[in-house]
Motif scaffolding. Structure first.
Motif, mmCIF file in Angstrom:
data_model
loop_
_atom_site.group_PDB
_atom_site.id
_atom_site.type_symbol
_atom_site.label_atom_id
_atom_site.label_comp_id
_atom_site.label_asym_id
_atom_site.label_seq_id
_atom_site.Cartn_x
_atom_site.Cartn_y
_atom_site.Cartn_z
ATOM 1 N N GLY A 320 0.819 -1.202 0.000
ATOM 2 C CA GLY A 320 0.000 0.000 0.000
ATOM 3 C C GLY A 320 0.857 1.258 0.000
ATOM 4 O O GLY A 320 1.958 1.293 0.556
ATOM 5 N N THR A 322 0.848 5.731 0.204
ATOM 6 C CA THR A 322 0.192 7.009 0.498
ATOM 7 C C THR A 322 1.040 8.129 -0.093
ATOM 8 O O THR A 322 2.261 8.154 0.092
ATOM 9 C CB THR A 322 0.028 7.217 2.011
ATOM 10 O OG1 THR A 322 -0.730 6.132 2.558
ATOM 11 C CG2 THR A 322 -0.696 8.517 2.298
ATOM 12 N N GLN A 479 -0.280 2.503 -9.068
ATOM 13 C CA GLN A 479 -1.610 2.867 -9.551
ATOM 14 C C GLN A 479 -2.402 3.431 -8.378
ATOM 15 O O GLN A 479 -2.565 2.753 -7.361
ATOM 16 C CB GLN A 479 -2.339 1.675 -10.157
ATOM 17 C CG GLN A 479 -1.877 1.320 -11.559
ATOM 18 C CD GLN A 479 -2.771 0.311 -12.235
ATOM 19 O OE1 GLN A 479 -3.536 -0.377 -11.590
ATOM 20 N NE2 GLN A 479 -2.673 0.232 -13.552
ATOM 21 N N LEU A 480 -2.852 4.685 -8.550
ATOM 22 C CA LEU A 480 -3.635 5.344 -7.506
ATOM 23 C C LEU A 480 -5.111 5.007 -7.663
ATOM 24 O O LEU A 480 -5.589 4.752 -8.779
ATOM 25 C CB LEU A 480 -3.427 6.858 -7.590
ATOM 26 C CG LEU A 480 -1.998 7.353 -7.348
ATOM 27 C CD1 LEU A 480 -1.907 8.837 -7.641
ATOM 28 C CD2 LEU A 480 -1.558 7.067 -5.925
ATOM 29 N N ARG A 481 -5.816 5.001 -6.550
ATOM 30 C CA ARG A 481 -7.248 4.708 -6.613
ATOM 31 C C ARG A 481 -8.004 5.760 -7.421
ATOM 32 O O ARG A 481 -9.022 5.454 -8.035
ATOM 33 C CB ARG A 481 -7.817 4.628 -5.203
ATOM 34 C CG ARG A 481 -7.373 3.393 -4.441
ATOM 35 C CD ARG A 481 -8.150 3.237 -3.145
ATOM 36 N NE ARG A 481 -7.818 1.981 -2.485
ATOM 37 C CZ ARG A 481 -6.875 1.843 -1.576
ATOM 38 N NH1 ARG A 481 -6.151 2.908 -1.214
ATOM 39 N NH2 ARG A 481 -6.624 0.673 -1.021
ATOM 40 N N SER A 482 -7.505 6.990 -7.423
ATOM 41 C CA SER A 482 -8.150 8.054 -8.192
ATOM 42 C C SER A 482 -7.748 8.021 -9.653
ATOM 43 O O SER A 482 -8.382 8.673 -10.482
ATOM 44 C CB SER A 482 -7.796 9.417 -7.599
ATOM 45 O OG SER A 482 -6.386 9.612 -7.598
ATOM 46 N N PRO A 484 -6.866 4.817 -11.657
ATOM 47 C CA PRO A 484 -6.555 3.396 -11.893
ATOM 48 C C PRO A 484 -6.167 3.103 -13.338
ATOM 49 O O PRO A 484 -5.578 2.064 -13.615
ATOM 50 C CB PRO A 484 -7.861 2.682 -11.515
ATOM 51 C CG PRO A 484 -8.921 3.727 -11.707
ATOM 52 C CD PRO A 484 -8.288 5.036 -11.368
ATOM 53 N N GLU A 526 -4.137 7.606 -2.144
ATOM 54 C CA GLU A 526 -3.666 6.267 -1.823
ATOM 55 C C GLU A 526 -3.752 5.377 -3.051
ATOM 56 O O GLU A 526 -4.510 5.644 -3.997
ATOM 57 C CB GLU A 526 -4.485 5.657 -0.679
ATOM 58 C CG GLU A 526 -4.336 6.387 0.633
ATOM 59 C CD GLU A 526 -5.135 5.748 1.746
ATOM 60 O OE1 GLU A 526 -6.025 4.924 1.415
ATOM 61 O OE2 GLU A 526 -4.889 6.049 2.921
ATOM 62 N N GLY A 527 -2.969 4.311 -3.032
ATOM 63 C CA GLY A 527 -2.965 3.370 -4.143
ATOM 64 C C GLY A 527 -2.183 2.121 -3.790
ATOM 65 O O GLY A 527 -1.912 1.839 -2.607
#
Length: 559
Positions: A320, A322, A479-482, A484, A526-527
């Protein structure tokens, strides 16, 4: 005349009897052992030949002979129970005893046994001259040589490769002039050297309708492909798996179909055994064949898994991430007091020196005024005592005067720090004091967090079991969640000796930086990152965590 199974001197032909019993045991399903005993329980034939009839088998045969009916019982062999069936033959021809494999179906076996016994009785009760005809089919199926008058039988094909049903079709076509057709719900096929007949769906349904469900022989008269045929039909199986065998010949020129003789029908009844055995072998594989196939499949699957497991791949460590600003600071309360004014909150962008919030200074102003009044009073007292030459009293007032001036200086410093400003240009990533107006705060309490606008750093939270694989300089993908849809290249810069413990699992932090500038990044995103840590086999990548856990458990429980 003596029965066909005896020679002119009246002695049993044990070789022929053994061959007939062997053929019956091979055609009847699930037979483990077979015995042919005479009326005095003497042994006429055994299958396998080296196995002799035990007293238990003779007792079951004696009971069947006395009752003249099919007798069922059980026999213990090597501590295992097996089903036993004893069928008496007519005219004191003896008793047939069969030991069945475990899991056999007695109901279907009884029907096949009845057909086999009827054939054997017809064969043995015929005269010597008549016996040669029923024996022809039996000898042909067993690959025996015929009399010179039958030397024209087809010998070109490899007998070992022909199925019994195919060989029976050749026999019926050559000796009786009957064509043999194997019919299923979807197609029809001519066996042996029979003339192929193209059957329509309606004609196949008609043939199926003429065959009884019981599997017995039935007469057939019908039109196939525009021509009239006559013969017999027999069926095996039920439902969609049902199959038929049709023995027939074409009608003569006057439109009448030739009828089958009784001897032909007797021998065709024997073919019911072939049909049922053929249909059963097509749907049910023997246990040993299943086991062999399973062994080969397991070995093949194991070999393929070993080859796939040995393939070298890059081990990418998943962790993970940040996103934080390149420079990040906390803005704290300068002293104990109350929140006075709030100008910005989390998410706002501020410039360097911008006042973010202000402390309430009313109490400080009052304290400053009070201290200033005390200073003026203490200064007057000090001068009065000094003029009156009261040195001891003057020294006391001077000490009080100095203490008040120090307190006033401290109050003035707090008034100067009451305005909380941004140390550099950036984004406020946390802090919202709008709901804390006039609320008390303690000195050092975090009010805001501010991140710079230039550069970002990545904080990787790595599991304790994987931190050993990580090293500075290793590269990976983020790869960021915002975002992908976008893969960002990154590089590990250092490992932080900072342990974290959350939900009972311990992890460590590592820092990384992005290789390229990306528009739209915000602190706090986060990603998931995958860092390449070296080449390993697929099996090691899949199971090294499990192996490590087993090693620890082994170490824990071993003395």
């Amino acid at each position: 005349m003596p029965p066909a199974h005896q020679d002119p001197q009246g002695h049993m032909d044990k070789t022929l009897n053994a061959r007939r019993l062997s053929w019956m045991c091979s055609m009847l399903p699930d037979v483990r052992r077979g015995f042919w005993l005479d009326a005095q329980l003497g042994t006429l034939a055994c299958w396998p030949e080296q196995v002799l009839a035990a007293e238990d088998v003779k007792a079951i045969a004696r009971l069947a002979h006395r009752q003249q009916a099919l007798t069922q019982s059980q026999l213990m062999l090597a501590g295992k129970a097996y089903a036993v069936m004893a069928q008496p033959l007519q005219a004191d021809l003896g008793v047939l005893v069969f030991v069945l494999e475990s899991g056999a179906k007695p109901a279907s076996f009884q029907r096949l046994l009845a057909w086999a016994c009827e054939w054997l009785e017809q064969l043995l009760q015929s005269t010597e001259a008549q016996a040669t005809a029923p024996d022809l089919l039996f000898d042909y199926l067993n690959g025996a040589q015929y009399h010179s008058q039958h030397a024209a039988a087809p010998q070109g094909a490899d007998k070992a490769a022909l199925h019994s049903l195919e060989r029976a079709a050749l026999f019926a076509q050559q000796h009786w002039g009957l064509d043999c057709h194997f019919v299923t719900r979807s197609q029809g096929r001519a066996l042996g050297k029979s003339v192929p007949v193209s059957l329509s769906a309606a004609e196949r349904d008609t043939v199926f309708a003429s065959a009884p469900e019981s599997g017995e022989l039935a007469d057939y008269q019908g039109v196939l492909a525009g021509r009239r045929y006559s013969g017999v039909v027999l069926a095996a199986g039920r439902g969609s798996d049902r199959t038929l065998v049709l023995f027939c010949n074409c009608a003569s020129a006057d439109g009448r179909a030739s009828t089958l003789m009784d001897s032909q029908r007797k021998q065709l009844q024997l073919l019911a055994l072939l049909v049922c055995q053929h249909e059963r072998s097509m749907r049910h594989s023997p246990t040993i064949s299943w086991w062999r196939k399973t062994r080969y499949r397991v070995a093949l699957a194991a070999s393929m898994l070993m080859l796939i497991g040995a393939m070298p791949l890059e081990y990418r460590l998943s962790t993970g991430v940040t996103l934080e600003g390149g420079e990040q600071h906390a803005v704290v309360a300068p002293f104990d007091g109350f929140v006075g004014e709030v100008h910005y909150r989390a998410g706002d962008q501020v410039e360097q020196g911008t006042t973010i919030m202000a402390m309430d200074t009313r109490d400080l102003l009052l304290a400053g005024q009070k201290l200033q009044a005390e200073i003026d009073e203490f200064q007057q007292q000090y001068r009065r005592d000094l003029a009156g030459r009261e040195l001891a009293s003057a020294l006391v007032w001077r000490e009080r005067l100095q203490q008040s001036r120090i307190q006033l200086q401290r109050v003035q410093q707090q008034l100067q720090r009451a305005l909380v400003t941004a140390p550099f240009a950036g984004h406020l990533i946390s802090g919202n004091l709008n709901y804390k107006l006039n609320a008390p705060v303690s000195q050092g309490e975090v009010l805001y967090e501010i991140a710079s606008l230039e550069g970002y750093r990545l904080l990787l939270e790595v599991a304790e079991s994987d931190i050993r694989f990580l090293a500075p300089g290793q590269r990976g993908t983020l790869q960021l969640r915002s975002m992908p849809q976008q893969a960002l290249d990154m590089r590990v810069t250092r490992i932080l000796p900072v342990p974290l413990r959350e939900s009972g699992a311990q992890s460590y932090l590592a820092e990384a930086v992005l290789d390229t500038e990306v528009v739209g990044l915000q602190p706090g995103m986060e990603g998931i990152a995958k860092v390449g840590v070296g080449q390993h086999s697929l099996a090691w990548i899949s199971f090294h965590h499990l192996i490590d856990w087993l090693r620890l458990q082994w170490w824990l429980w071993t003395p």
